[in-house]
Design a protein around this motif. Structure first.
Motif: not given
Length: 338
Positions: A1-28
């Motif tokens: 799978m191409d992980d760059l479709k889901y996130g970004v990789r920095d100069k060191r090679g560390d990967w992070k997701p492009s979205g944000r962590l969300e709390i459980a939706p019933f708290w909205s």
């Protein structure tokens, strides 16, 4: 799978997701029913379903009969330890072997591009994170997991606590199963926050945090005090009217479920086109920054309420930095006053 479709990789090679962590939706508010219904399958499958499956397997094939459990003996206690150790060796070992030894996925979806086995350090026994984490898990934490297990099974067997039957109260027990992961998050948040207090951190929790770049064997690598308190979540079922199967499920959410936050990968590739979400990112950020995300993935958003939530975005970095700056100012002010 191409992980760059889901996130970004920095100069060191560390990967992070492009979205944000969300709390459980019933708290909205107002709650959005379609979003809650869309969230529910992921809440149950695959991880919580797995923990319930293991609890049932234990109850029917591993746990001794009630008469045996009325008296504590080395025989059945050591039997439970052997099964716990073997189960963790297989379950955690599958992830360790595939993703860290064979490196079948390389660094795709891996938050930290380095592998612990490549970086010896004096903070670990034998300068090896893997060996240190393995030994602490199997000779400290899993025995303490078993102590908790033996105690609550002994209490149920002797009638020291209410034993709620499935035939008489199926809806109540099913509801208790559904909220058991929430009990885990609340319990974990408060004991975790406690052992981050200065003296307790240095004495107890620093052992676990030596693994800044965690891997599966890091999951249960703990100081004995933390190992006991962590698994003692099952003791809530000696206070809440419950059933030993539900207590086992609660214990397995802690024991088997500890691996999720330490897998080090956002997604675990099963084939070229399919992957399972690890639900690891919130706890990975805790290992990276130490003073964020003391709880879980936001099922009970205590971090949000107490101001320690990091959602993995630049905004989350800014909030964290502002909180750290205020903390430094308070420390400097106290030092100046003396």
């Amino acid at each position: 799978m191409d992980d760059l479709k889901y996130g970004v990789r920095d100069k060191r090679g560390d990967w992070k997701p492009s979205g944000r962590l969300e709390i459980a939706p019933f708290w909205s508010w107002p709650p959005k029913l379609p979003k809650v219904l869309g969230w529910l399958p992921g809440y149950i499958w695959p991880w919580n379903a797995f923990h319930m499956a293991t609890a049932l397997l234990y109850w029917f094939y591993v746990v001794p009969n009630v008469e045996t459990m009325k008296s504590i003996s080395w025989g059945w206690a050591l039997w439970l330890y052997a099964v716990n150790a073997a189960a963790i060796f297989v379950f955690y070992g599958i992830f360790e072997l595939r993703y860290y030894v064979q490196r079948a996925q390389a660094t795709r979806f891996k938050y930290n591009h380095k592998f612990p086995g490549d970086t010896p350090s004096d903070v670990f026994w034998f300068q090896s994170q893997n060996l240190d984490n393995f030994l602490r898990s199997f000779f400290i934490t899993i025995p303490l997991w078993t102590v908790v297990e033996v105690i609550f099974l002994w209490c149920f067997a002797n009638g020291y606590v209410p034993w709620v039957g499935w035939q008489d109260h199926p809806i109540y027990l099913a509801a208790l199963v559904l909220i058991a992961p929430a009990i885990h998050e609340v319990h974990f948040f408060f004991i975790h926050r406690l052992i981050h207090w200065g003296p307790l951190y240095r004495w107890i929790h620093s052992v676990h945090h030596n693994s800044i770049n965690p891997s599966p064997w890091s999951s249960l690598s703990m100081h004995p005090v933390e190992g006991f308190l962590y698994h003692a979540v099952a003791f809530w079922h000696l206070v809440i009217p419950s059933n030993p199967i539900v207590a086992l499920f609660q214990l397995h959410v802690a024991g088997f479920g500890a691996v999720n936050g330490h897998l080090g990968f956002e997604k675990l590739e099963l084939t070229e086109d399919t992957a399972v979400s690890s639900e690891a990112y919130a706890h990975y950020l805790h290992h990276k920054y130490f003073e964020v995300n003391y709880g879980g993935e936001g099922l009970i958003p205590l971090d949000k309420w107490f101001g320690t939530w990091h959602d993995g975005t630049k905004e989350g970095d800014a909030l964290m930095d502002a909180r750290f700056q205020k903390k430094r100012e308070r420390v400097n002010a106290r030092a100046a006053s003396h």
